[in-house]
Scaffold this motif. Structure first.
Motif, PDB file in Angstrom:
ATOM      1  N   GLN A  25     -17.975  47.149 -49.684  1.00 27.12           N
ATOM      2  CA  GLN A  25     -17.091  46.981 -48.506  1.00 27.12           C
ATOM      3  C   GLN A  25     -17.666  47.891 -47.449  1.00 27.12           C
ATOM      4  OE1 GLN A  25     -14.273  45.246 -49.227  1.00 27.12           O
ATOM      5  NE2 GLN A  25     -13.092  45.538 -47.228  1.00 27.12           N
ATOM      6  N   VAL A  26     -17.893  47.327 -46.204  1.00 20.21           N
ATOM      7  CA  VAL A  26     -18.471  47.819 -45.316  1.00 20.21           C
ATOM      8  C   VAL A  26     -17.504  48.857 -44.293  1.00 20.21           C
ATOM      9  CG1 VAL A  26     -19.970  47.957 -43.117  1.00 20.21           C
ATOM     10  CG2 VAL A  26     -20.386  46.011 -44.779  1.00 20.21           C
ATOM     11  N   ALA A  27     -17.846  49.997 -44.588  1.00 18.97           N
ATOM     12  CA  ALA A  27     -16.664  51.100 -43.903  1.00 18.97           C
ATOM     13  C   ALA A  27     -17.155  51.271 -42.661  1.00 18.97           C
ATOM     14  CB  ALA A  27     -16.656  52.404 -44.547  1.00 18.97           C
ATOM     15  N   GLU A  28     -18.301  51.421 -42.119  1.00 21.01           N
ATOM     16  CA  GLU A  28     -18.929  51.833 -40.636  1.00 21.01           C
ATOM     17  C   GLU A  28     -20.238  51.399 -40.565  1.00 21.01           C
ATOM     18  OE1 GLU A  28     -18.414  56.227 -39.420  1.00 21.01           O
ATOM     19  OE2 GLU A  28     -20.660  55.672 -39.615  1.00 21.01           O
ATOM     20  N   ILE A  29     -20.341  50.944 -39.299  1.00 23.39           N
ATOM     21  CA  ILE A  29     -21.690  50.406 -38.801  1.00 23.39           C
ATOM     22  C   ILE A  29     -21.933  51.113 -37.406  1.00 23.39           C
ATOM     23  CG2 ILE A  29     -22.899  48.308 -37.745  1.00 23.39           C
ATOM     24  CD1 ILE A  29     -20.804  46.501 -39.155  1.00 23.39           C
ATOM     25  N   ARG A  30     -23.105  51.846 -37.639  1.00 19.38           N
ATOM     26  CA  ARG A  30     -23.429  52.854 -36.596  1.00 19.38           C
ATOM     27  C   ARG A  30     -24.634  52.165 -35.564  1.00 19.38           C
ATOM     28  NH1 ARG A  30     -22.431  58.353 -35.602  1.00 19.38           N
ATOM     29  NH2 ARG A  30     -20.941  58.487 -37.558  1.00 19.38           N
ATOM     30  N   VAL A  31     -24.354  51.932 -34.198  1.00 23.95           N
ATOM     31  CA  VAL A  31     -25.357  51.258 -33.515  1.00 23.95           C
ATOM     32  C   VAL A  31     -25.682  52.302 -32.586  1.00 23.95           C
ATOM     33  CG1 VAL A  31     -25.517  49.241 -32.041  1.00 23.95           C
ATOM     34  CG2 VAL A  31     -24.340  49.423 -34.218  1.00 23.95           C
ATOM     35  N   GLN A  32     -26.909  52.245 -31.923  1.00 20.55           N
ATOM     36  CA  GLN A  32     -27.336  52.930 -30.856  1.00 20.55           C
ATOM     37  C   GLN A  32     -27.497  52.164 -29.593  1.00 20.55           C
ATOM     38  OE1 GLN A  32     -31.398  54.424 -31.017  1.00 20.55           O
ATOM     39  NE2 GLN A  32     -30.595  56.555 -31.607  1.00 20.55           N
ATOM     40  N   VAL A  33     -27.009  52.415 -28.750  1.00 20.65           N
ATOM     41  CA  VAL A  33     -26.942  51.538 -27.707  1.00 20.65           C
ATOM     42  C   VAL A  33     -27.626  52.338 -26.448  1.00 20.65           C
ATOM     43  CG1 VAL A  33     -25.425  50.500 -25.900  1.00 20.65           C
ATOM     44  CG2 VAL A  33     -24.760  50.497 -28.143  1.00 20.65           C
ATOM     45  N   GLY A  34     -28.704  51.614 -25.843  1.00 21.81           N
ATOM     46  CA  GLY A  34     -29.501  52.370 -24.701  1.00 21.81           C
ATOM     47  C   GLY A  34     -28.786  52.128 -23.289  1.00 21.81           C
ATOM     48  N   ASP A  35     -28.923  53.108 -22.411  1.00 17.64           N
ATOM     49  CA  ASP A  35     -28.463  53.020 -21.176  1.00 17.64           C
ATOM     50  C   ASP A  35     -28.883  51.838 -20.569  1.00 17.64           C
ATOM     51  OD1 ASP A  35     -26.655  54.943 -20.936  1.00 17.64           O
ATOM     52  OD2 ASP A  35     -27.646  56.340 -20.182  1.00 17.64           O
ATOM     53  N   LEU A  36     -30.164  51.350 -20.805  1.00 15.17           N
ATOM     54  CA  LEU A  36     -30.517  50.190 -20.185  1.00 15.17           C
ATOM     55  C   LEU A  36     -30.566  48.932 -20.735  1.00 15.17           C
ATOM     56  CD1 LEU A  36     -34.357  51.013 -19.044  1.00 15.17           C
ATOM     57  CD2 LEU A  36     -32.332  50.320 -17.497  1.00 15.17           C
ATOM     58  N   GLY A  38     -27.953  47.100 -20.927  1.00 12.72           N
ATOM     59  CA  GLY A  38     -27.196  46.122 -20.468  1.00 12.72           C
ATOM     60  C   GLY A  38     -25.717  45.870 -21.025  1.00 12.72           C
ATOM     61  N   VAL A  39     -25.638  46.837 -22.089  1.00  9.26           N
ATOM     62  CA  VAL A  39     -24.488  46.516 -22.962  1.00  9.26           C
ATOM     63  C   VAL A  39     -23.164  47.257 -22.295  1.00  9.26           C
ATOM     64  CG1 VAL A  39     -23.365  47.161 -24.888  1.00  9.26           C
ATOM     65  CG2 VAL A  39     -25.666  45.670 -25.080  1.00  9.26           C
ATOM     66  N   GLU A  40     -21.954  46.558 -22.270  1.00  6.76           N
ATOM     67  CA  GLU A  40     -20.820  47.234 -21.848  1.00  6.76           C
ATOM     68  C   GLU A  40     -20.039  47.872 -23.238  1.00  6.76           C
ATOM     69  OE1 GLU A  40     -18.575  49.505 -19.942  1.00  6.76           O
ATOM     70  OE2 GLU A  40     -19.853  48.185 -18.720  1.00  6.76           O
ATOM     71  N   PRO A  41     -20.053  49.040 -23.546  1.00  7.03           N
ATOM     72  CA  PRO A  41     -19.534  49.611 -24.905  1.00  7.03           C
ATOM     73  C   PRO A  41     -18.107  48.872 -25.036  1.00  7.03           C
ATOM     74  CG  PRO A  41     -20.568  51.318 -23.558  1.00  7.03           C
ATOM     75  CD  PRO A  41     -20.650  50.362 -22.517  1.00  7.03           C
ATOM     76  N   LEU A  42     -17.417  48.929 -23.692  1.00  4.92           N
ATOM     77  CA  LEU A  42     -15.974  48.566 -24.180  1.00  4.92           C
ATOM     78  C   LEU A  42     -15.942  47.254 -24.614  1.00  4.92           C
ATOM     79  CD1 LEU A  42     -13.217  49.707 -23.938  1.00  4.92           C
ATOM     80  CD2 LEU A  42     -13.047  48.718 -21.648  1.00  4.92           C
ATOM     81  N   LEU A  43     -16.694  46.286 -23.837  1.00  3.34           N
ATOM     82  CA  LEU A  43     -17.006  44.751 -24.186  1.00  3.34           C
ATOM     83  C   LEU A  43     -17.434  44.527 -25.680  1.00  3.34           C
ATOM     84  CD1 LEU A  43     -18.075  43.135 -20.885  1.00  3.34           C
ATOM     85  CD2 LEU A  43     -15.866  43.235 -21.917  1.00  3.34           C
ATOM     86  N   PHE A  44     -18.547  45.499 -25.914  1.00  3.00           N
ATOM     87  CA  PHE A  44     -19.197  45.139 -27.206  1.00  3.00           C
ATOM     88  C   PHE A  44     -18.446  45.775 -28.373  1.00  3.00           C
ATOM     89  CE2 PHE A  44     -22.413  46.874 -30.101  1.00  3.00           C
ATOM     90  CZ  PHE A  44     -23.287  45.915 -30.122  1.00  3.00           C
ATOM     91  N   GLN A  45     -17.295  46.636 -28.326  1.00  2.00           N
ATOM     92  CA  GLN A  45     -16.426  47.103 -29.007  1.00  2.00           C
ATOM     93  C   GLN A  45     -15.410  45.927 -29.214  1.00  2.00           C
ATOM     94  OE1 GLN A  45     -15.963  50.492 -30.737  1.00  2.00           O
ATOM     95  NE2 GLN A  45     -14.856  48.982 -32.020  1.00  2.00           N
ATOM     96  N   MET A  46     -14.989  45.631 -28.227  1.00  2.00           N
ATOM     97  CA  MET A  46     -13.902  44.255 -28.082  1.00  2.00           C
ATOM     98  C   MET A  46     -14.671  43.013 -28.965  1.00  2.00           C
ATOM     99  SD  MET A  46     -12.270  44.450 -24.497  1.00  2.00           S
ATOM    100  CE  MET A  46     -11.834  42.956 -24.397  1.00  2.00           C
ATOM    101  N   ALA A  47     -15.775  42.809 -28.730  1.00  2.00           N
ATOM    102  CA  ALA A  47     -16.556  41.702 -29.297  1.00  2.00           C
ATOM    103  C   ALA A  47     -16.477  41.769 -30.808  1.00  2.00           C
ATOM    104  CB  ALA A  47     -17.710  41.316 -28.386  1.00  2.00           C
ATOM    105  N   ASP A 103     -33.676  51.129 -24.073  1.00  2.00           N
ATOM    106  CA  ASP A 103     -33.801  49.868 -23.392  1.00  2.00           C
ATOM    107  C   ASP A 103     -33.054  48.848 -24.567  1.00  2.00           C
ATOM    108  OD1 ASP A 103     -35.921  49.927 -25.029  1.00  2.00           O
ATOM    109  OD2 ASP A 103     -37.117  48.737 -23.810  1.00  2.00           O
ATOM    110  N   LYS A 104     -32.533  49.336 -25.786  1.00  2.00           N
ATOM    111  CA  LYS A 104     -32.269  48.011 -26.611  1.00  2.00           C
ATOM    112  C   LYS A 104     -30.499  48.654 -27.616  1.00  2.00           C
ATOM    113  CE  LYS A 104     -36.649  48.322 -28.758  1.00  2.00           C
ATOM    114  NZ  LYS A 104     -36.985  49.109 -27.718  1.00  2.00           N
ATOM    115  N   VAL A 105     -30.427  47.633 -28.207  1.00  2.00           N
ATOM    116  CA  VAL A 105     -29.286  47.990 -28.994  1.00  2.00           C
ATOM    117  C   VAL A 105     -29.927  48.031 -30.521  1.00  2.00           C
ATOM    118  CG1 VAL A 105     -27.156  47.036 -30.008  1.00  2.00           C
ATOM    119  CG2 VAL A 105     -27.804  46.914 -27.533  1.00  2.00           C
ATOM    120  N   LYS A 106     -29.668  49.112 -31.195  1.00  2.00           N
ATOM    121  CA  LYS A 106     -30.410  49.189 -32.394  1.00  2.00           C
ATOM    122  C   LYS A 106     -29.511  49.652 -33.369  1.00  2.00           C
ATOM    123  CE  LYS A 106     -33.441  52.478 -33.119  1.00  2.00           C
ATOM    124  NZ  LYS A 106     -34.904  53.114 -32.729  1.00  2.00           N
ATOM    125  N   LEU A 107     -29.464  48.843 -34.772  1.00  2.00           N
ATOM    126  CA  LEU A 107     -28.633  49.265 -35.773  1.00  2.00           C
ATOM    127  C   LEU A 107     -29.096  50.549 -36.218  1.00  2.00           C
ATOM    128  CD1 LEU A 107     -26.320  48.695 -37.769  1.00  2.00           C
ATOM    129  CD2 LEU A 107     -28.157  47.125 -38.929  1.00  2.00           C
TER     130      LEU A 107
END
Ligand SMILES: [Zn+2]
Length: 123
Positions: A25-36, A38-47, A103-107
């Protein structure tokens, strides 16, 4: 749209990790989101909330770590944080800089069954 395709590849990546670890069972996924990135954290969370249940349990949490943009100067190798999109080396004023982080999204980690954390899974 951008967020949804990112979540899709993220979930696929996590699925592979879980399979390689023998499932669970996956409990948590931690992702690094760079300021550059272009990811909107709220939209990312919603998706994520919208799409995660198709693959994992809804118990699965997404944790976002926002990272500042870091660049290195091609001329003097000075490393600095980019603020307000100022792509200029503060040490020697050259505009020849290279973004090395942010500049990227990284797991960065996946936690299975709340006590089994897998670090350093970034590609
Ligand atoms: Zn410089």
């Amino acid at each position: 749209m951008h967020e949804r395709s990112l979540i899709q590849s993220l979930l696929r990546q996590v699925e592979q990790i879980v399979a390689a670890e023998g499932g669970g069972q996956v409990a948590e996924i931690r992702v690094q989101v760079g300021d550059l990135s272009g990811v909107e954290p709220l939209l990312f969370q919603m998706a994520f909330d919208d799409m995660v249940t198709a693959v994992f349990s809804s118990e699965c949490q997404l944790v976002l770590e926002m990272v500042p943009v870091t660049a290195v100067c091609s001329d003097c190798e000075h490393q600095f944080e980019i603020v307000d999109f100022q792509f200029r080396c503060p040490a020697c004023q050259t505009g020849s800089v290279q973004v090395i982080q942010g500049d990227k999204v990284k797991l960065i980690s996946v936690t299975i069954n709340s006590n089994h954390s897998i670090e350093g899974v970034a590609s």
